[in-house]
Every structure is written in structure tokens, then in C-alpha cells.
Design an enzyme around this catalytic site. Structure first.
Site, PDB file in Angstrom:
ATOM      1  CD  GLU A 125      -1.879  -2.355   1.285  1.00 63.27           C
ATOM      2  OE1 GLU A 125      -2.761  -3.192   1.009  1.00 63.27           O
ATOM      3  OE2 GLU A 125      -0.763  -2.671   1.744  1.00 63.27           O
ATOM      4  CG  HIS A 140      -9.812  -7.524   7.723  1.00 62.12           C
ATOM      5  ND1 HIS A 140      -9.090  -8.237   8.642  1.00 62.12           N
ATOM      6  CD2 HIS A 140      -9.184  -7.684   6.532  1.00 62.12           C
ATOM      7  CE1 HIS A 140      -8.059  -8.817   8.029  1.00 62.12           C
ATOM      8  NE2 HIS A 140      -8.094  -8.494   6.755  1.00 62.12           N
TER       9      HIS A 140
END
Length: 366
Positions: free
Chosen positions: A95, A164
Site C-alpha cells: 500500500e 478489517h
């Protein structure tokens, strides 16, 4: 760090410049033979990306699995075949790396749309989002524009645990230089994503995984390629006169369900879909509170320093004398998200929580 992002962006920018003539020949945005009566949020996001890529060759997509796999949640389905690997870029699982490249490309005048598989993973890239993207226009005295969109699922999912299932709306809304959008319906998703891609500033676009497959009524004008939803404007989803309920993303649906239950008990609730967290539509919120004289805020995020806290303070600052009851704040539990389904439900606001809060505000608690 800034220099590295700029150098990476320059390389990609030069590459994309050579591809622009070919990209401009992309086929026109999809057309519908008949106006559909409903559209899923997934379809709305996909069609918005498709049309903006067709209209503007400088728009390109990048992220993990956005191409060959067509997106972890199929938001980018069909776009690789249509626009090719030069405009739909599958990236390594890094990322920080691909976000830095995206920011560098935006420095060069391109319009990247960077997908995070979940916004929890954007924490790996937060240095580029804030230090490289959000601050550049200000630090360059307006000479550097960063037209980039960071998008992906945000908030509680289902059975995927703490790493998450967190809402980052308050995190990013804290930062000057960023715009933070949170669609609820298909109309929101389509119109706000188009506005985000066209915007000259970095935009954090927070979707909800559990809404992707949900269908919403759609108007013909929403399907026009020129359609967009203005950034910074809330929407009154349901008018009322007794209590104002503010919500965003998935919680808008919960607020509407709560309003329906309350109506059967003689309480008229006004539901505001915030849509934009930064800038926040303080005018719409305060206008509603001045009408209803009561406020309930709803969010999935943690309560401390949350979006609801900002809204409550906005009303205290601007409309305190109109309040007939203390403000009520509904938020996620102040704990990391549990795995177990029964505990997960307890950690996220439910319709009944909103109903109870609204009744307390109206002094009708059982």
C-alpha cells in the site's frame, strides 16, 4: 519521502503521457437501452468509474487485484478489458508503494483512483495520504494540485475481526487538505464518485462492503454521464419535525428503519444522510435541529473524537438555544471489533439503539 513520491510519479506520469493518445480512443461510456428501476451500489460505482475513464484519459485505476481479478469486490469488473493494463494497474501488495506512486502521478496532472482492499490497510499508506497528498497544495502555495481518489470498503464488515472492521471517517476528516465522502445509496455512490474524480483535491472515498450488493431505486437523471452529487452537501432522506437523526454510510439505512418504527409511536424523525464528512454540511444539520429541537447522531466508528462528537459540538456552537433536550450520540462500542457474530452485533449500533435514543430525546423512554 516527498521527493521519492514525486520521482515515482514523474516516471509514471511520463509513461501515461505516452499512452494518452491511445487512451483517448476508449469507447464511449456505457448506455442503457432502458432506464433501470434499481441499481446496486456495486453497479453504481462501476458505472461511475467507467464513464469517468471514458470521458477523461488522465483517469486511471490502481490497486491490488483491480485488473485481472476485476476487484476484490468486483467494483472494477470489465474495466481491464475495456481500457487495458496501462489504465487499470494491478499492483504488488504494498500500500505504501502504490499509494506513493499514485500521489506522484497526481503531481504530474493525472487523476489516479487508488483502491484499498479495505481502508484498514490504508494505515500502511497514511504517510503518503496525509503528508504527500493532503498537505502539498497548501505547502506549495497552490502550485501543486493533487487530484487523487483513495477509495475502498470502510467500517464494519461481517465476521472479519478487528483488523478489517474499523471506520476511518473521523481519522481522515481530521486532516485539512482532504475531502472525505461516505455514500449510502446507489445515487450517492455514483454521483459522489464522479464528483471525487473530477475534484482537484485529494478525496478519501469510504464505501461499505455490506452495501455493495444492496439495490436502490434509481432515477433516469442519475444515469446521465454528466450527473454528480455536490461535495459538502447533506441530503434529507426523510423529513420530520420532532427529532433530527444524522447518519452516514450504512447507518443511514438503520436510521431510516428507526424513523419508520418511531412514526408508529407518534414521533416524527428527520433523517439526514451526511454524504460528506469533510467538508461537513453544518448548515443543513443546524437548520434541521432548529426545526426539530433535538439531535441524535449515529455512526459505526468509535465514540471518542468521532464524527458524532463534531456534529454535537457544531450544534452546541450554532444552535444551543434551540435544543429542548440533551444531544444523543450513538456510536460503535469502544473496543476493537470482535470476531464472534453475537459480540460483533453488540459492538455496532443497531436500529433499536437509535429508536431508544430518539425516544429519550423526546422524553418518551419506556
Amino acid at each position: 519521502m516527498l521527493g521519492a513520491a514525486r520521482r515515482s510519479g514523474c516516471v509514471l506520469g511520463q509513461l501515461m503521457q505516452t499512452l494518452r493518445p491511445a487512451a483517448s480512443a476508449a469507447t464511449a461510456a456505457r448506455s442503457y437501452s432502458a432506464t433501470p428501476k434499481e441499481m446496486t451500489v456495486r453497479e453504481a460505482l462501476n458505472s461511475a468509474l467507467d464513464e469517468e475513464m471514458s470521458a477523461d484519459p488522465s483517469v486511471f485505476l490502481m490497486g491490488e487485484e483491480v485488473g485481472e481479478y476485476q476487484g476484490a469486490y468486483k467494483i472494477t469488473k470489465g474495466l481491464l478489458d475495456k481500457y487495458g493494463p496501462d489504465r487499470v494497474l494491478d499492483t504488488p501488495i504494498t500500500e505504501a508503494g502504490f499509494t506513493g506512486i499514485g500521489v506522484g502521478a497526481a503531481y504530474q496532472g493525472l487523476r489516479p483512483v487508488v483502491e484499498f482492499m479495505t481502508f484498514n490497510f490504508s494505515m500502511q499508506a497514511i504517510d503518503h495520504i496525509i503528508n504527500s497528498a493532503a498537505k502539498s497544495n497548501y505547502m506549495s502555495a497552490g502550485q501543486i494540485s493533487v487530484p487523487i481518489v483513495f477509495r475502498g470498503p470502510n467500517g464494519a464488515a461481517a465476521g472479519v475481526g478487528a483488523q478489517h472492521s474499523q471506520c476511518y471517517a473521523a481519522w481522515y476528516a481530521h486532516v485539512p487538505g482532504l475531502k472525505v465522502l461516505t455514500p449510502y445509496s446507489a445515487e450517492d455512490a455514483r454521483g459522489l464518485l464522479k464528483a471525487a474524480i473530477r475534484d482537484p483535491d485529494p478525496v478519501v472515498f469510504l464505501e461499505n462492503e455490506l452495501l455493495y450488493g444492496e439495490s436502490f431505486p434509481i432515477k433516469a437523471e442519475v444515469l446521465d454521464s454528466s450527473f454528480s452529487v455536490p461535495i459538502g452537501k447533506a441530503k434529507i432522506e426523510r423529513e420530520g419535525k420532532d427529532v433530527t437523526i444524522t447518519a452516514f454510510s450504512k447507518m443511514v439505512g438503520y436510521a431510516l428503519q428507526a424513523a419508520e418504527i418511531l412514526s408508529k409511536e407518534g414521533i416524527s424523525a428527520e433523517v439526514i444522510n451526511l454524504r460528506s464528512i469533510r467538508p461537513l454540511d453544518r448548515a443543513a444539520i443546524n437548520a434541521s435541529v432548529r426545526k426539530t429541537n433535538r439531535l441524535v447522531t449515529v455512526e459505526e466508528g468509535f465514540p471518542q473524537h468521532g464524527v458524532g462528537a463534531e456534529i454535537c459540538m457544531s450544534v452546541v456552537e450554532d444552535s444551543f438555544e434551540y435544543l429542548d433536550a440533551p444531544v444523543e450520540r450513538i456510536a460503535g462500542a469502544d473496543v476493537p471489533m470482535p470476531y464472534a457474530a453475537n459480540l460483533e452485533r453488540l459492538a455496532v449500533p443497531q436500529v433499536e439503539d437509535i429508536v431508544r435514543a430518539a425516544k429519550r430525546a423526546c422524553y418518551r423512554s419506556s
